[in-house]
Design a protein around this motif. Structure first.
Motif, mmCIF file in Angstrom:
data_model
loop_
_atom_site.group_PDB
_atom_site.id
_atom_site.type_symbol
_atom_site.label_atom_id
_atom_site.label_comp_id
_atom_site.label_asym_id
_atom_site.label_seq_id
_atom_site.Cartn_x
_atom_site.Cartn_y
_atom_site.Cartn_z
ATOM 1 N N GLU A 1 8.573 -9.657 -5.248
ATOM 2 C CA GLU A 1 9.491 -8.730 -4.571
ATOM 3 C C GLU A 1 8.866 -7.344 -4.437
ATOM 4 O O GLU A 1 8.890 -6.737 -3.372
ATOM 5 N N CYS A 2 8.321 -6.859 -5.525
ATOM 6 C CA CYS A 2 7.712 -5.531 -5.533
ATOM 7 C C CYS A 2 6.449 -5.497 -4.682
ATOM 8 O O CYS A 2 6.200 -4.535 -3.955
ATOM 9 N N TYR A 3 5.666 -6.545 -4.762
ATOM 10 C CA TYR A 3 4.375 -6.593 -4.076
ATOM 11 C C TYR A 3 4.536 -6.396 -2.575
ATOM 12 O O TYR A 3 3.810 -5.630 -1.948
ATOM 13 N N TYR A 4 5.503 -7.058 -1.995
ATOM 14 C CA TYR A 4 5.673 -6.974 -0.546
ATOM 15 C C TYR A 4 6.460 -5.744 -0.094
ATOM 16 O O TYR A 4 6.708 -5.576 1.097
ATOM 17 N N LEU A 5 6.802 -4.882 -1.016
ATOM 18 C CA LEU A 5 7.364 -3.578 -0.664
ATOM 19 C C LEU A 5 6.268 -2.527 -0.504
ATOM 20 O O LEU A 5 6.507 -1.462 0.043
ATOM 21 N N ASP A 6 5.080 -2.836 -0.993
ATOM 22 C CA ASP A 6 3.973 -1.874 -0.972
ATOM 23 C C ASP A 6 3.360 -1.794 0.426
ATOM 24 O O ASP A 6 3.027 -2.815 1.027
ATOM 25 N N SER A 7 3.191 -0.582 0.926
ATOM 26 C CA SER A 7 2.668 -0.390 2.288
ATOM 27 C C SER A 7 1.235 -0.899 2.429
ATOM 28 O O SER A 7 0.846 -1.385 3.499
ATOM 29 N N ARG A 8 0.435 -0.840 1.358
ATOM 30 C CA ARG A 8 -0.935 -1.344 1.441
ATOM 31 C C ARG A 8 -0.962 -2.846 1.684
ATOM 32 O O ARG A 8 -1.788 -3.360 2.443
ATOM 33 N N VAL A 9 -0.041 -3.548 1.065
ATOM 34 C CA VAL A 9 0.047 -4.992 1.239
ATOM 35 C C VAL A 9 0.498 -5.320 2.654
ATOM 36 O O VAL A 9 -0.083 -6.183 3.320
ATOM 37 N N MET A 10 1.513 -4.624 3.121
ATOM 38 C CA MET A 10 2.034 -4.884 4.465
ATOM 39 C C MET A 10 0.961 -4.615 5.523
ATOM 40 O O MET A 10 0.801 -5.389 6.462
ATOM 41 N N THR A 11 0.216 -3.545 5.350
ATOM 42 C CA THR A 11 -0.868 -3.237 6.285
ATOM 43 C C THR A 11 -1.947 -4.312 6.221
ATOM 44 O O THR A 11 -2.454 -4.753 7.259
ATOM 45 N N ALA A 12 -2.289 -4.753 5.035
ATOM 46 C CA ALA A 12 -3.342 -5.759 4.861
ATOM 47 C C ALA A 12 -2.979 -7.098 5.497
ATOM 48 O O ALA A 12 -3.861 -7.814 5.967
ATOM 49 N N ILE A 13 -1.702 -7.427 5.541
ATOM 50 C CA ILE A 13 -1.312 -8.699 6.146
ATOM 51 C C ILE A 13 -0.896 -8.532 7.610
ATOM 52 O O ILE A 13 -0.433 -9.478 8.234
ATOM 53 N N GLY A 14 -1.085 -7.326 8.130
ATOM 54 C CA GLY A 14 -0.871 -7.096 9.556
ATOM 55 C C GLY A 14 0.561 -6.841 9.968
ATOM 56 O O GLY A 14 0.906 -7.006 11.140
ATOM 57 N N LEU A 15 1.404 -6.413 9.041
ATOM 58 C CA LEU A 15 2.789 -6.114 9.366
ATOM 59 C C LEU A 15 3.029 -4.614 9.305
ATOM 60 O O LEU A 15 2.345 -3.892 8.577
ATOM 61 N N PRO A 16 4.000 -4.126 10.067
ATOM 62 C CA PRO A 16 4.302 -2.691 10.018
ATOM 63 C C PRO A 16 4.871 -2.303 8.657
ATOM 64 O O PRO A 16 5.470 -3.132 7.970
ATOM 65 N N THR A 17 4.698 -1.056 8.299
ATOM 66 C CA THR A 17 5.157 -0.573 6.989
ATOM 67 C C THR A 17 6.525 0.082 7.114
ATOM 68 O O THR A 17 6.761 1.147 6.580
#
Length: 156
Positions: free
Chosen positions: A109-125
């Motif tokens: 849950e926490c991991y996919y709230l992080d903007s670095r993760v979202m950017t790395a998987i190609g999703l908007p932050t």
């Protein structure tokens, strides 16, 4: 996320070090894709803010993991090599299939709230709505036959 005060820390320093290792084992860093590890995204703070009562079970499980390391290798879990840590974690997971289930869910849950993760998987932050998806207005006239039917249930 709010900053926790040291006296509010539900884990000892050793438990916290083991927690960070376990989080890194759950979701390791992928520097080639720019993805941080689970320990780097603030899972501890996330849990402190949302469900601090979870630390009772997390602490108990971490103690079991450290005890297994001590009995099997005569070392603390933090002193083992990464390979042996992985083996020890898997041993404990085999003994107790629910091992750290709460932690795993909260870490993801926490991991996919992080903007670095979202950017790395190609999703908007940003949140997906309202800018991300078009929400079509439904045709509420489809409910007219249900409304016309009237009450079909029995009042208690």
């Amino acid at each position: 996320m709010s900053q926790s005060i040291a006296s509010d820390n539900p884990l000892t320093n050793v438990q916290r070090a083991i927690l960070d290792i376990v989080l890194d084992q759950m979701i390791p860093e992928d520097s080639t894709r720019g993805k941080p590890s689970a320990a780097d995204v603030g899972v501890f703070e996330y849990i402190m803010e949302r469900s601090p009562e979870s630390f009772v079970e997390i602490g108990r499980q971490i103690n079991k993991l450290d005890a297994l390391a001590s009995s099997s290798y005569e070392k603390r879990y933090t002193e083992l090599t990464r390979e042996v840590q992985d083996e020890t974690l898997n041993q404990l997971r085999e003994q107790d299939s629910r091992f750290l289930l709460t932690l795993a869910i909260q870490a993801v849950e926490c991991y996919y709230l992080d903007s670095r993760v979202m950017t790395a998987i190609g999703l908007p932050t940003r949140p997906p709505y309202p800018d991300g998806y078009t929400v079509h207005r439904g045709d509420l006239t489809l409910l007219d036959p249900v409304r016309e039917r009237g009450q079909i249930w029995r009042r208690t």
